[in-house]
Each structure stands twice: as structure tokens, then as C-alpha cells.
Write an enzyme that holds these catalytic residues in place. Structure first.
Site, short mmCIF file in Angstrom:
data_model
loop_
_atom_site.label_atom_id
_atom_site.label_comp_id
_atom_site.label_asym_id
_atom_site.label_seq_id
_atom_site.Cartn_x
_atom_site.Cartn_y
_atom_site.Cartn_z
N SER A 175 16.43 94.94 -0.28
CA SER A 175 17.29 94.83 -1.64
C SER A 175 18.54 94.10 -1.52
O SER A 175 19.29 93.68 -2.02
CB SER A 175 17.42 96.09 -2.41
OG SER A 175 16.31 96.77 -2.57
N GLU A 197 12.65 87.86 -6.44
CA GLU A 197 13.56 87.17 -5.54
C GLU A 197 13.02 86.36 -4.32
O GLU A 197 12.60 87.60 -3.73
CB GLU A 197 14.91 87.77 -5.43
CG GLU A 197 15.70 88.12 -6.86
CD GLU A 197 16.89 88.97 -6.60
OE1 GLU A 197 17.74 88.77 -7.28
OE2 GLU A 197 16.51 90.10 -6.03
N HIS A 216 11.56 90.01 -2.84
CA HIS A 216 12.14 91.18 -3.37
C HIS A 216 11.58 91.43 -4.80
O HIS A 216 11.77 90.60 -5.58
CB HIS A 216 13.70 91.22 -3.62
CG HIS A 216 14.40 92.16 -3.95
ND1 HIS A 216 15.40 92.24 -4.68
CD2 HIS A 216 14.26 93.50 -3.67
CE1 HIS A 216 15.82 93.39 -5.31
NE2 HIS A 216 15.03 94.32 -4.35
N ASN A 259 20.47 92.61 -7.88
CA ASN A 259 21.24 93.96 -7.39
C ASN A 259 23.06 93.68 -7.48
O ASN A 259 23.69 94.56 -7.65
CB ASN A 259 20.96 94.26 -6.12
CG ASN A 259 19.64 95.25 -6.18
OD1 ASN A 259 19.01 95.29 -7.53
ND2 ASN A 259 18.74 95.26 -5.21
N1 CAA Z 1 0.08 98.23 -14.63
C1 CAA Z 1 0.46 97.41 -15.69
N2 CAA Z 1 1.18 97.73 -16.77
C2 CAA Z 1 1.45 99.30 -16.89
C3 CAA Z 1 1.39 100.17 -15.60
C4 CAA Z 1 0.63 99.69 -14.45
N3 CAA Z 1 0.50 100.28 -13.42
N4 CAA Z 1 1.89 101.27 -16.07
C5 CAA Z 1 2.41 101.13 -17.29
N5 CAA Z 1 2.27 99.98 -17.55
C6 CAA Z 1 2.62 99.34 -19.05
C7 CAA Z 1 2.70 100.13 -20.20
O1 CAA Z 1 1.28 100.16 -20.49
C8 CAA Z 1 3.89 99.80 -21.09
O2 CAA Z 1 3.28 98.74 -21.55
P1 CAA Z 1 3.22 98.50 -23.26
O3 CAA Z 1 4.97 98.62 -23.73
O4 CAA Z 1 2.93 97.05 -23.68
O5 CAA Z 1 2.61 99.73 -23.42
C9 CAA Z 1 4.68 99.22 -20.12
O6 CAA Z 1 4.04 98.93 -18.68
C10 CAA Z 1 5.83 100.35 -19.76
O7 CAA Z 1 5.28 101.41 -19.31
P2 CAA Z 1 5.75 102.95 -19.47
O8 CAA Z 1 5.36 103.32 -20.76
O9 CAA Z 1 5.25 103.76 -18.53
O10 CAA Z 1 7.23 103.19 -19.47
P3 CAA Z 1 8.50 103.02 -20.44
O11 CAA Z 1 8.04 101.97 -21.54
O12 CAA Z 1 9.14 104.06 -20.48
O13 CAA Z 1 9.29 101.83 -19.41
C11 CAA Z 1 10.33 101.25 -17.41
C12 CAA Z 1 9.72 102.46 -18.12
C13 CAA Z 1 9.47 100.06 -17.14
C14 CAA Z 1 10.88 101.80 -16.30
C15 CAA Z 1 11.50 100.67 -18.44
O14 CAA Z 1 12.62 101.77 -18.75
C16 CAA Z 1 12.52 99.67 -17.65
O15 CAA Z 1 12.02 98.35 -17.58
N6 CAA Z 1 13.53 100.05 -17.22
C17 CAA Z 1 14.31 99.21 -16.31
C18 CAA Z 1 13.94 99.35 -15.07
C19 CAA Z 1 14.97 98.38 -14.02
O16 CAA Z 1 15.91 98.18 -14.36
N7 CAA Z 1 14.45 97.80 -12.82
C20 CAA Z 1 15.14 97.55 -12.05
C21 CAA Z 1 15.71 98.37 -10.84
S1 CAA Z 1 16.64 97.48 -9.66
C22 CAA Z 1 15.16 97.04 -8.57
O17 CAA Z 1 14.25 97.81 -8.68
C23 CAA Z 1 15.70 96.66 -7.35
C24 CAA Z 1 16.13 97.07 -6.37
O18 CAA Z 1 16.20 96.76 -5.16
C25 CAA Z 1 16.52 98.71 -6.46
#
Ligand code: CAA
Length: 588
Positions: free
Chosen positions: A119, A152, A140, A190
Site C-alpha cells: 500500500s 492502482e 494495489h 492512501n
Molecule cells: N463478493 C461479491 N460481492 C459481495 C461479497 C463478495 N464476497 N460480499 C458482499 N458482497 C456485496 C454485498 O452483497 C453488498 O452488495 P449490495 O449492496 O448490492 O447488497 C456489498 O457487497 C456490500 O457488502 P456488505 O453488506 O457485506 O457490506 P456493507 O454494505 O456493510 O459495506 C463495505 C461494507 C463494503 C466495507 C463498505 O462499508 C465500504 O465500502 N467501506 C469503505 C471501505 C474502504 O474505504 N476501503 C478502502 C480502505 S483503504 C485500502 O484498502 C487500501 C490500503 O492499502 C489499506
């Protein structure tokens, strides 16, 4: 360069998600962990995640079986002798990543691409640890990898174009939107995300606001899918610490120096959701269910003052929105404007909004009529002598507001709560203009007030607890979500939002990425409803510039100073959508 078999090394949160998404798209995967226990845990994560996808109707049971059948789980690195691509997703340690890729280099076929999911670490440093730096690239992914559709592709100065193209094609095949960028700590997303996350941690650490209020403010005020502290728990606090530390070491920007509490939590083994506890406590390690969230909207309040009659001062967008919300919620509202004409125009604006609500079927005609009966306009502050609460929403000018508070102090009955809806001025300056600073509080509504659920209740050093509780109770009566914070520039939302927007402008200015790529990164990589440049053009660059300046003048953080690009656009009159041009051109 055809890719059909992929090795994934490390089955933690990211590795497991990456293996899942690759197998889902028909490629065979060799999933590698260092121990059988870690392998079993990784496999379980993939099984649970795909199970969830089936339960949500995103995957059929047959496809799930096929997906799992395409993954070979093993602890043997030599299994990588037949892959076309290796994606390493081990923990964020440069030495570890270098050592692993150096070993993989000896095993993988000569044509294979070696990718790192780092990351923030230098892809170049990792590349030169192998005998094929031209074949090393960053790929990434974002957490959760099966859901977020941004990737990325990080090219170093030696990565071959053929490899960059193959990585881009591979990401596209996985249903992701790839963006190719250079090798800089934090890349796009990030680099913009972690300054904000770190700032939120320091707000929490300094008890400026509670963890729930910080998270709720960003969810409800900005439409983010998660608040910053809960997101950090999802990312993993150990990973977050490493990312910040790397970014700090590369850029020496003290806003990236990890907040001390992050290190303490990591040292204590509280690494976030994956370990069952971080800022929040979870039902079990890996579970998204939080068990210790305090429901701040239903906490018991201390004694409160009765509020039935409300005065709203002003006739602009915010004043109209606030008066509309109060009248709809059953309060008797007097809107006071500078002239009878302005008051009449404001009332007409509000009535039009209600009529629209009725036309759309979201407001019952009898509720509109009742609200109409509770709202009247006036041009005299004397009309406010009997009200229980005044909310001022006049121009953001300290002298104008101060003079108004002097007047309100003379006019209002003892015990009336005097609130300011300022978004950037110190509420204490207004409080001391009155002889009753304990009765003065901030009530920061968001635009459009009717739609936005969030209100920041701002407590100055002088505000009586009873007044804060009264303001909170009033917000509950309006059906709004109140968060409480101290009287600092930007309160919670603007203080966290605008430095991030400014960082995005700085990234553009440095020509690291385009506005389109940056917007895409934040929308698809972090689930934000708008990218920073889209949002800046909507908010207005003049407004953003003024807020940024206020933040800078209060905190004196060099990183908060408005960027030259923002200043120049404002000077040129390119202030966003309202002027037809901002970061983008809207004239055509
Ligand atoms: N495959 C495909 N789809 C899936 C799945 C899977 N295994 N598991 C769940 N889904 C689907 C669900 O069905 C749902 O779709 P619908 O809304 O159409 O029903 C969707 O994905 C969301 O799933 P959840 O209900 O489980 O979760 P949620 O609605 O509570 O959302 C979240 C959770 C996706 C984490 C959301 O809160 C989110 O996007 N948060 C922000 C996350 C973020 O900012 N990530 C970046 C972090 S930085 C990073 O990662 C980089 C690094 O280097 C650290």
C-alpha cells in the site's frame, strides 16, 4: 502476455480477498501461506466471504463451488513454478516483501510477472531485490477486494510497458477499474486517505469528540460508507501504522506521523476487526458486528429546557432550510430577515419546497398545511422576545454575527438558548458578545438542511451542559442525528474533509495523477459518493478556499494552507459549478 494461473502469497485480509476475486473470474489460483494454521484461516475467510456473496444473491452455489475448486491452498512455494503472475500480499514489511519476492524470483518461470500489493512501500525497492525488475509491478487492491472495484497499477522507472499493460488488462479482467501511476508512498488513494484517518485518530485521542460521533459525522455529513475509526479497524491498525510511518518517512509531513494511540493499540495486540478489537470491539475476530458501540442518539440527557417556539434569523439557503425543518417538526417558527420583502421571499421559498414535497408524494398535504400554519416571517428581531430558541444563519462574517448576538441578548427572554449555525467562526466569540455566554451554543446544520441528517452541536468553554443537552434534545425532535464537539475551526466534518480536499489539489498540482484518476480512486477505492474535484466544484472553490484558510489560521499546519492552484482558480473567478468552471468546465 496471457495470464491464466496466478499465485497469491499471504492470505490475510487482503490476500484472501485477492485470491477470491481472481478465482471468481475464472483464473486458477495457487494460494500460499507460511503455516498450515494460517492457510486454514485464509481458506476459512474465502469460504465465509463467498458464503456471504451467495446469501446476498451475488454468487450462485455452483459458481461458489467452482470458484473454490480453482484455488489450490498450499504452504509450498515451489507450486509457483507454473504461474504467469504472482501477487504478494504479506504484511507491510519491506524486508519481508523483498525476501519473499527474491525467493519467488528463483521459482517462478522467466515470463512470470511479480506483483506486490503493497500500500505504501517502494515498489522499486522490492523490484531490485529480484533478478527481473522490469517484470515487477505494483497491483494495489482495496479492502474488501471482492467488493471495491479500483486497482492502482504502480509502475517503477524500470517496469516494462508490456508488464504494465498486462497488469492493467489483468485488473480489467477482474472487473476492476485500473489507474497507472508512479511509485510514490501511498499512491493516490492512501496518500489522500491516511492523512484524514490520522487526523480523525488525533481528534479521538484528544477527546475532541467521541469515536461514535466522529464516525457518524463523516458517514452522515459526507456520505462515506464508514467512519474513519471503523475504517481503520477494517484496514487493520498494524497495516495503517505501517502505511502512515512509511508515508511520514518519505514526505516528512507531520500530519502523517502516526498518532501515538495507533502504536499503543498495535502493541497491545488490538489490531482492529481481524483481531476482534481495535477502536471498537467486535463479536469475534473478523466479524463486522460491533458489540460496544454507544448509541449516542438514545443516551439519557441531563435536565433540558423546554423548546416550543423558535426564531430563525436570516433569509439565505441555510436559514430557509433550518426554518423549514423546525416548522415541519412541529415547532412554532418565526423567521426574521433584514426586510419584510426578504422575509416574504424566504417564506415563499420554503412553501415552494413543501409544495414540491407534496407533488413528489414525500409530504402529506395536511402536514404541509400544518407546517405552513406554524411558520411566519418578520423583519423585526423584537418578535423574538418570547422564543425559547434562536438559530442564527446570517452571513459568515464575525462582525455581523457579533452585532446580532448583542441584539439577541437585549431582546430574548432569560433562559432562551441562542444558537449559531456558523460553519467556521468561533462560537465563543459570539457567546462573549452577550451577557449570557452559558446560553450560547453552535448548531451546525448541513446543506440541504431538510435532507442532511447530521447536526454538529458545538460546545464552547462557556456553554452550560443544560444548553448542550437542550440543543441535542431539539435535534432529536427534528429527527436529526446530533454529534457533539468542541469549538474548534471546522468542527468535526469540515476539519476532516477540507484538508483532504486540499491534499487532492496538491496531488494534482504535483502532476502525480489527473483529476479524473483521483476522483475515480476515491469513489471506487473508498466508496466515496463524489471524488474530491467533483465535490470541490459543487461546494464552490471560494467557499472551500475560505474554510481552508480558517483551518490554516487556527491550526497553523503548513499542510492546511490553501494550495496555490486553489487560490489561482478563485482569483480567476473559476469557482466551480456555480460559475460554469472550476476544476472542470461546465459551460458546454
Ligand atoms: N463478493 C461479491 N460481492 C459481495 C461479497 C463478495 N464476497 N460480499 C458482499 N458482497 C456485496 C454485498 O452483497 C453488498 O452488495 P449490495 O449492496 O448490492 O447488497 C456489498 O457487497 C456490500 O457488502 P456488505 O453488506 O457485506 O457490506 P456493507 O454494505 O456493510 O459495506 C463495505 C461494507 C463494503 C466495507 C463498505 O462499508 C465500504 O465500502 N467501506 C469503505 C471501505 C474502504 O474505504 N476501503 C478502502 C480502505 S483503504 C485500502 O484498502 C487500501 C490500503 O492499502 C489499506
Amino acid at each position: 502476455m496471457a495470464i491464466s494461473r496466478v499465485g497469491v502469497i499471504g492470505l490475510g485480509t487482503m490476500g484472501a480477498g485477492i485470491a477470491e476475486v481472481i478465482a471468481r473470474h475464472g483464473l486458477s489460483v495457487v494460494a500460499i501461506e507460511s503455516s498450515t494454521a494460517a492457510l486454514a484461516h485464509g481458506r476459512e475467510m474465502i469460504e465465509n466471504s463467498t458464503q456471504r456473496a451467495v446469501a446476498r444473491g451475488k454468487l450462485s452455489e455452483t459458481d461458489r463451488r467452482d470458484l473454490l475448486g480453482r484455488i489450490t491452498f498450499t504452504t509450498d512455494l515451489p507450486e509457483l513454478s507454473s504461474v504467469d503472475l504472482v501477487v504478494e500480499a504479506v504484511s507491510e514489511s519491506l524486508e519481508l516483501k523483498k525476501a519473499i519476492l527474491a525467493e519467488v524470483d528463483r521459482i517462478a518461470p522467466p515470463h512470470a510477472i511479480l506483483a506486490t500489493n503493497t500500500s505504501s512501500l517502494s515498489v522499486t525497492d522490492i523490484a531490485v531485490a529480484t533478478s527481473r525488475p522490469a517484470h515487477v509491478v505494483g497491483i494495489h487492491f482495496f479492502n474488501p477486494a471482492p467488493i471495491l472495484s479500483f486497482v492502482e497499477i504502480v509502475r517503477t522507472v524500470v517496469t516494462s510497458q508490456e508488464v504494465v499493460d498486462a497488469a492493467t488488462e489483468f485488473a480489467t479482467r477482474l472487473g476492476k477499474k485500473p489507474v497507472v501511476i508512479g511509485d510514490r508512498a501511498g499512491f493516490i488513494a492512501n496518500a489522500l486517505l491516511f492523512g484524514y484517518l490520522n487526523h480523525a485518530v488525533s481528534m479521538y485521542e484528544s477527546r475532541y469528540a467521541s469515536r461514535e460521533d466522529i464516525d457518524d459525522a463523516m458517514r452522515l455529513g459526507c456520505g462515506y460508507p464508514m467512519g474513519p475509526l471503523m475504517l481503520l479497524d477494517l484496514i487493520g491498525l498494524d497495516t495503517a501504522y505501517e502505511i502512515l510511518d512509511t508515508m511520514y518517512k518519505q514526505g516528512r509531513d507531520r500530519l502523517h506521523a502516526p498518532s501515538p494511540i495507533l502504536k499503543q493499540l498495535v502493541t497491545a495486540g488490538l489490531r482492529g476487526r481481524k483481531s476482534g478489537r481495535g477502536f471498537y470491539t467486535y463479536e469475534a475476530p473478523g466479524s463486522p458486528v460491533v458489540v460496544d458501540r454507544i448509541d449516542s442518539q438514545n443516551t439519557e440527557l441531563g435536565p433540558v429546557r423546554e423548546v416550543q417556539t423558535v426564531g430563525v434569523v436570516g433569509s439565505g439557503t441555510m436559514a430557509c432550510g433550518i426554518a423549514e425543518v423546525f416548522a415541519l417538526a412541529g415547532f412554532d417558527v418565526t423567521l426574521v430577515a433584514r426586510s419584510a420583502d426578504r422575509a416574504a421571499t424566504a417564506i415563499a421559498t420554503i412553501e415552494r419546497s413543501w409544495d414540491k414535497g407534496v407533488e413528489k408524494g414525500v409530504l402529506a398535504p395536511e402536514d404541509r398545511d400544518a407546517a405552513r400554519g406554524r411558520l411566519r416571517g418578520s423583519s423585526s428581531l423584537r418578535e423574538l422576545s418570547y422564543v425559547d430558541l434562536v438559530v442564527e444563519a446570517v452571513v459568515e462574517d464575525l462582525e455581523v454575527k457579533r452585532a446580532l448576538f448583542v441584539e439577541l441578548d437585549r431582546t430574548c427572554k432569560p433562559g432562551a438558548v441562542l444558537a449559531s449555525s456558523t460553519s467556521s467562526l468561533p462560537v465563543i466569540d459570539l457567546a462573549v458578545a452577550t451577557g449570557r455566554p452559558g446560553d450560547v451554543v453552535g448548531l451546525h446544520f448541513f446543506n440541504p438542511a431538510r435532507v442532511m441528517k447530521l447536526v454538529e452541536v458545538v460546545q464552547t468553554v462557556a456553554t452550560a451542559q443544560e444548553v448542550v443537552d437542550t440543543a441535542t434534545e431539539v435535534c432529536r425532535g427534528l429527527g436529526k442525528h446530533a454529534v457533539t464537539c468542541g469549538d474548534r475551526a471546522g468542527f468535526i466534518v469540515n476539519a476532516l474533509l477540507f484538508p483532504y480536499l486540499n491534499d487532492a489539489v496538491r496531488m494534482l498540482e504535483a502532476n502525480y495523477a489527473t483529476a479524473d484518476d483521483i476522483d475515480l480512486a476515491m469513489k471506487k477505492g473508498c466508496g466515496y459518493p463524489m471524488g474530491p474535484f467533483e465535490l470541490l466544484d459543487v461546494v464552490g472553490l471560494d467557499v472551500a478556499h475560505a474554510i481552508q484558510r480558517t483551518l490554516y489560521l487556527e491550526f497553523r499546519e503548513p499542510g492546511f494552507a490553501p494550495t496555490p492552484r486553489l487560490e489561482h482558480l478563485v482569483t480567476a473567478g473559476y469557482v466551480g459549478r456555480k460559475s460554469g468552471r472550476g476544476f472542470r468546465d461546465y459551460a458546454t
